[in-house]
Every structure is written in structure tokens, then in C-alpha cells.
Design a protein around this motif. Sequence first.
Motif, short mmCIF file in Angstrom:
data_model
loop_
_atom_site.label_atom_id
_atom_site.label_comp_id
_atom_site.label_asym_id
_atom_site.label_seq_id
_atom_site.Cartn_x
_atom_site.Cartn_y
_atom_site.Cartn_z
N ASN A 1 11.22 1.55 -3.29
CA ASN A 1 11.59 2.96 -3.37
C ASN A 1 10.68 3.82 -2.51
N ALA A 2 9.40 3.52 -2.48
CA ALA A 2 8.47 4.28 -1.65
C ALA A 2 8.80 4.11 -0.17
N LEU A 3 9.10 2.88 0.24
CA LEU A 3 9.45 2.66 1.64
C LEU A 3 10.77 3.32 2.00
N ALA B 1 8.45 -7.41 -10.82
CA ALA B 1 9.70 -6.75 -10.46
C ALA B 1 9.52 -5.24 -10.43
N ALA B 2 8.80 -4.68 -11.39
CA ALA B 2 8.56 -3.23 -11.41
C ALA B 2 7.75 -2.81 -10.19
N PHE B 3 6.74 -3.58 -9.84
CA PHE B 3 5.93 -3.26 -8.67
C PHE B 3 6.75 -3.33 -7.40
N MET B 4 7.56 -4.38 -7.25
CA MET B 4 8.36 -4.52 -6.04
C MET B 4 9.40 -3.42 -5.92
#
Length: 89
Positions: A39-41, A31-34
Motif C-alpha cells: 500500500n505504501a508503494l 501478511a500484514a507487513f507485506m
Amino acid sequence: MHRFTSQSLLTLLPYILTMTTMTWIFFTFLAAFMQAWRNALQSKLNNDMSVAGVYLYGLYQYQDTAMPTFNNAFWGFIIGASVMQIQAN
């Protein structure tokens, strides 16, 4: 056929708890990675165009219509919703 007794279930309990804990940790990292990826996208998209622009463009493509008018009823709903949100917190 194997019958589980209370003693055999108590023997398996540490393994079950360990497996559950490891699964929880895996999904937390996922979940943290996703969320970081999302957020980056979004920040990359935000550099190209604004959120309001995307929304209005999509609305215009869906149905050719005029912009809404901000009359007294609209402002009444906005103020009422704001007061209720503040009271709920």
C-alpha cells in the motif's frame, strides 16, 4: 525404530498445536507487513501517475491500437454485470 503409540502421540499433541499456532501468527504478521508495504508503494506510485494512465500507456506500448468504442452492446454488458453483482450479494 521408534513406534508411535496413541499415548506418545497424545504427549506430543500440545507441542504440535503450539508450533502450528506460532506458525499461523508469524504468517499473519508477515501478511500484514507485506500488505502495508504494498500500500505504501502504491500510494507513492499514485502520486507520480494515475492507474488509468499506466494501463493505457502499457496497452499502447503492447499494441498500437485505437481506443475502444462504447457502443450499446458495451453498455448492455456493463449494466448486466452490475445487476448480477448486486443480485449475488
